[in-house]
Motif scaffolding. Structure first.
Motif, mmCIF file in Angstrom:
data_model
loop_
_atom_site.group_PDB
_atom_site.id
_atom_site.type_symbol
_atom_site.label_atom_id
_atom_site.label_comp_id
_atom_site.label_asym_id
_atom_site.label_seq_id
_atom_site.Cartn_x
_atom_site.Cartn_y
_atom_site.Cartn_z
ATOM 1 N N LEU A 144 7.255 -2.138 -9.245
ATOM 2 C CA LEU A 144 6.651 -0.957 -8.639
ATOM 3 C C LEU A 144 7.713 -0.062 -8.004
ATOM 4 C CD1 LEU A 144 3.388 -2.237 -6.902
ATOM 5 C CD2 LEU A 144 3.546 -0.434 -8.628
ATOM 6 N N ASN A 145 8.637 -0.693 -7.311
ATOM 7 C CA ASN A 145 9.731 0.022 -6.657
ATOM 8 C C ASN A 145 10.503 0.858 -7.669
ATOM 9 O OD1 ASN A 145 12.187 0.710 -5.350
ATOM 10 N ND2 ASN A 145 11.933 -0.998 -3.944
ATOM 11 N N LYS A 146 10.815 0.254 -8.793
ATOM 12 C CA LYS A 146 11.598 0.913 -9.835
ATOM 13 C C LYS A 146 10.929 2.189 -10.319
ATOM 14 C CE LYS A 146 13.139 0.179 -14.603
ATOM 15 N NZ LYS A 146 13.129 -0.768 -15.755
ATOM 16 N N HIS A 147 9.607 2.143 -10.485
ATOM 17 C CA HIS A 147 8.896 3.297 -11.026
ATOM 18 C C HIS A 147 8.491 4.310 -9.964
ATOM 19 C CE1 HIS A 147 8.851 1.579 -15.013
ATOM 20 N NE2 HIS A 147 8.329 0.453 -14.537
ATOM 21 N N ALA A 150 9.667 9.367 -7.352
ATOM 22 C CA ALA A 150 8.652 10.349 -6.960
ATOM 23 C C ALA A 150 8.505 10.441 -5.449
ATOM 24 C CB ALA A 150 7.303 9.966 -7.579
ATOM 25 N N PRO A 151 8.437 11.668 -4.911
ATOM 26 C CA PRO A 151 8.106 11.785 -3.485
ATOM 27 C C PRO A 151 6.653 11.392 -3.263
ATOM 28 C CG PRO A 151 8.192 13.965 -4.547
ATOM 29 C CD PRO A 151 8.656 12.961 -5.558
ATOM 30 N N PRO A 152 6.324 10.833 -2.094
ATOM 31 C CA PRO A 152 7.191 10.571 -0.934
ATOM 32 C C PRO A 152 7.978 9.271 -1.023
ATOM 33 C CG PRO A 152 4.973 9.884 -0.421
ATOM 34 C CD PRO A 152 4.908 10.458 -1.815
ATOM 35 N N TRP A 153 7.665 8.464 -2.080
ATOM 36 C CA TRP A 153 8.304 7.147 -2.195
ATOM 37 C C TRP A 153 9.820 7.264 -2.347
ATOM 38 C CZ3 TRP A 153 4.170 4.929 -0.745
ATOM 39 C CH2 TRP A 153 2.932 5.293 -1.258
ATOM 40 N N GLN A 154 10.261 8.373 -2.921
ATOM 41 C CA GLN A 154 11.688 8.554 -3.152
ATOM 42 C C GLN A 154 12.498 8.379 -1.871
ATOM 43 O OE1 GLN A 154 12.902 12.525 -4.498
ATOM 44 N NE2 GLN A 154 14.021 11.529 -6.159
ATOM 45 N N LEU A 155 11.997 8.979 -0.795
ATOM 46 C CA LEU A 155 12.688 8.851 0.489
ATOM 47 C C LEU A 155 12.306 7.575 1.225
ATOM 48 C CD1 LEU A 155 12.593 12.516 1.859
ATOM 49 C CD2 LEU A 155 14.539 11.280 0.893
ATOM 50 N N ILE A 156 11.019 7.236 1.183
ATOM 51 C CA ILE A 156 10.556 6.057 1.926
ATOM 52 C C ILE A 156 11.176 4.787 1.357
ATOM 53 C CG2 ILE A 156 8.542 4.650 2.505
ATOM 54 C CD1 ILE A 156 6.897 7.275 2.432
ATOM 55 N N LEU A 157 11.021 4.590 0.041
ATOM 56 C CA LEU A 157 11.589 3.391 -0.593
ATOM 57 C C LEU A 157 13.104 3.464 -0.642
ATOM 58 C CD1 LEU A 157 9.099 2.819 -3.555
ATOM 59 C CD2 LEU A 157 9.299 1.483 -1.450
#
Length: 560
Positions: free
Chosen positions: A182-185, A189-196
């Motif tokens: 999940l992390n890889k995909h 994409a924001p907002p995960w790009q910054l959060i992850l």
């Protein structure tokens, strides 16, 4: 369109809602892939993950416009940094960049912001921000869908979203695999790009610091001494990537992939039979940059690294890298780099399939040469000829375009792949040559050694059917690496480097630290001249490849 006909189809409204989320999450990835900066992998991921944001809409259909506005504004805020970074640098915001940002000081960061926050950039920000407003206006106040159907559709989306990660986890038998997948995909994409990205940065940094603490607690080498050298002395290790010498014109390849190095061949010591011990960067360099080898693969954890050894000798140490930094795979390599006095990170790409040309290292290298330390070690880590090869050279190096001098019967796809690889080798040739010339221009007592961490099989073996690397099915191109040394005319061990018999020896680069020690005039308890390729006490031995943690995989490399 703020009212909804209950009898009308809800799908146009769903499509407009999806378009809003797709625009906010995918625009930057679309630009990156369209301009050829990255592959379409990131765009594919963001296109799929944008569907996730329909779940809150389906769960709260009576508040569609309000929920989409709240989510839209939140995603927009998280999307702005990546969009801005693309506008300024034409690169992707990534975990590696987050690492670089936090490694920089506040003054540097402020200088960048003030320098690049211009009116044209502000105008593009405004355009980027206005478009989703027009899309949002096409979204209805509510979706004409029952709560029951909304829940069902939301559940279907959720299940489709997590089905592949769960399947991967079940196949491997580890729950953590689902998170990693999940992390890889999500991380593109924001907002995960910054959060992850930040979360991954913190996790990997802790690992680096843990390794670094262990490295720093390793006792220094006993009975240590170094022969006196002229001042200043500068030594350079250039680490290539995925370059097999079987595609080097300097080593007899039938294509002119080394025009520049071949032009100065008389100034070089070209070692003809050097091999990597493992066909992957991390595992190979764990041995090359330490006392670890195929017999004792964990010695890098308990004995000083090459960098620690050079610091013990009083060298100021530098690491210039065009490789990705803080990724799960690169943690230990980043730890090696962090042992140096100064690191310069130049590649912040999220994925390997993106452009980051090695010419980036040239100016930082020149600046580092100006450092006034009496003794310097500079390690330059190139992206070299890493897959995918087409990302490794600018258009001006698109030199090989046909099947001339290639194996007969190759498919068009294979011909293209070989041409891309050979173009990457030719570009790499220009970079290594330029590094040598810049070092040479200092007129210092100096030496530069270039080798690749491992090779790549580019349809050279197995009836020209295989491309890449596989440790459990080893082939010669995976392990046959270039090993080249240039030294100033006054280098104190030139007699060792110019011995033609030495250049013909068969050698595993897992023992590089012993060769480097002798070329540096460094001795210590445990120094083994039999493992130095330039020593008159060198003992020939077979090249053992395979996974040292799996004894059954170890085998003698078939060289002929």
């Amino acid at each position: 369109m703020n009212t909804t006909n209950p009898k009308a189809s809800i799908w146009p409204h769903v499509a407009w809602t999806y378009l809003l989320f797709w625009y906010l999450t995918s625009t930057t990835q679309l630009l990156l892939s369209t301009f050829g900066i990255t592959s379409f992998e990131g765009l594919k991921d963001t296109t799929l993950t944008a569907v996730f944001w329909l779940i809150p809409i389906l769960l709260l259909p009576k508040h569609t416009k309000k929920v989409s506005a709240i989510l839209g504004v939140a995603i927009w805020l998280f999307a702005l940094p990546a969009f801005g970074y693309f506008l300024i640098y034409k690169q992707e915001l990534s975990q590696s960049l987050i690492f670089i940002i936090f490694e920089s000081n506040k003054a540097e960061s402020s200088e960048y912001l003030l320098n690049y926050f211009t009116f044209p950039i502000l105008f593009k920000f405004i355009i980027f921000s206005i478009i989703p407003i027009f899309i949002w206006k096409r979204i209805p106040n509510h979706l004409a869908i029952s709560n029951k159907k909304g829940y069902v559709f939301a559940l279907i989306i959720l299940m489709l979203f997590i089905a592949h990660p769960i399947k991967k986890a079940v196949m491997v038998g580890k729950a953590s695999v689902a998170y990693k997948n999940l992390n890889k995909h999500l991380v593109s994409a924001p907002p995960w790009q910054l959060i992850l990205g930040y979360s991954n940065y913190q996790r990997e940094l802790k690992e680096v610091e843990s390794f670094l603490m262990k490295f720093n607690q390793t006792p220094p080498l006993d009975n240590f001494s170094e022969l006196k050298k002229p001042s200043p002395t500068t030594v350079v290790i250039v680490i290539g990537e995925s370059s097999t010498r079987l595609h080097f014109g300097l080593y007899g390849y039938h294509r002119d992939t080394n025009p520049k190095l071949s032009a100065i061949k008389d100034e070089l010591s070209v070692f003809k039979h050097v091999y990597a011990s493992r066909p992957n960067t991390i595992e190979s360099l764990e041995q090359v940059l330490s006392f670890a080898d195929q017999t004792n693969p964990d010695l890098y954890k308990t004995k000083p690294t090459l960098i620690a050894m050079m610091k013990q000798a009083g060298y100021k140490t530098f690491w210039i890298s065009n490789q990705q930094t803080l990724t799960a795979r690169n943690t230990i390599l980043t730890t090696f780099a962090k042992q140096t006095d100064k690191q310069i990170w130049l590649n912040n790409a999220r994925a390997q399939n993106s452009y980051s040309f090695d010419e980036k290292v040239l100016e930082p290298f020149s600046e580092t040469l100006k450092d006034n330390a009496e003794k310097k070690l500079i390690i330059v880590h190139l992206i070299g000829t890493h897959m995918s090869y087409k990302y490794r050279y600018p258009k001006s190096f698109d030199y090989f375009k046909d099947s001339k001098n290639l194996y007969a019967g190759l498919s068009e796809d294979k011909i293209q792949k070989i041409n891309e690889y050979d173009n990457a080798v030719r570009y790499n040739d220009s970079i290594v040559y330029d590094l040598i010339q810049r070092l040479k221009s200092t007129n210092q007592h100096s030496m530069l050694t270039y080798f690749s961490d491992h090779g790549d099989d580019v349809y050279d073996s197995n009836n020209h059917e295989f491309q890449g690397r596989n440790e459990y099915s080893p082939t010669l191109p995976m392990y046959a690496v270039p090993f080249i040394t240039w030294s100033s005319k006054d280098w104190f061990t030139n007699d060792l480097l110019k011995n033609s018999a030495t250049l013909d020896r068969q050698y595993s680069n897992a023992d590089f630290i012993y060769t480097w020690s002798q070329l540096m005039g460094i001795t210590y308890k445990g120094f083994d001249q039999a493992k130095s390729i330039v020593s008159n006490k060198f003992k020939d031995y077979p090249i053992i490849v395979g996974n040292p943690y799996d004894a059954k995989s170890l085998k003698k490399l078939e060289i002929n």
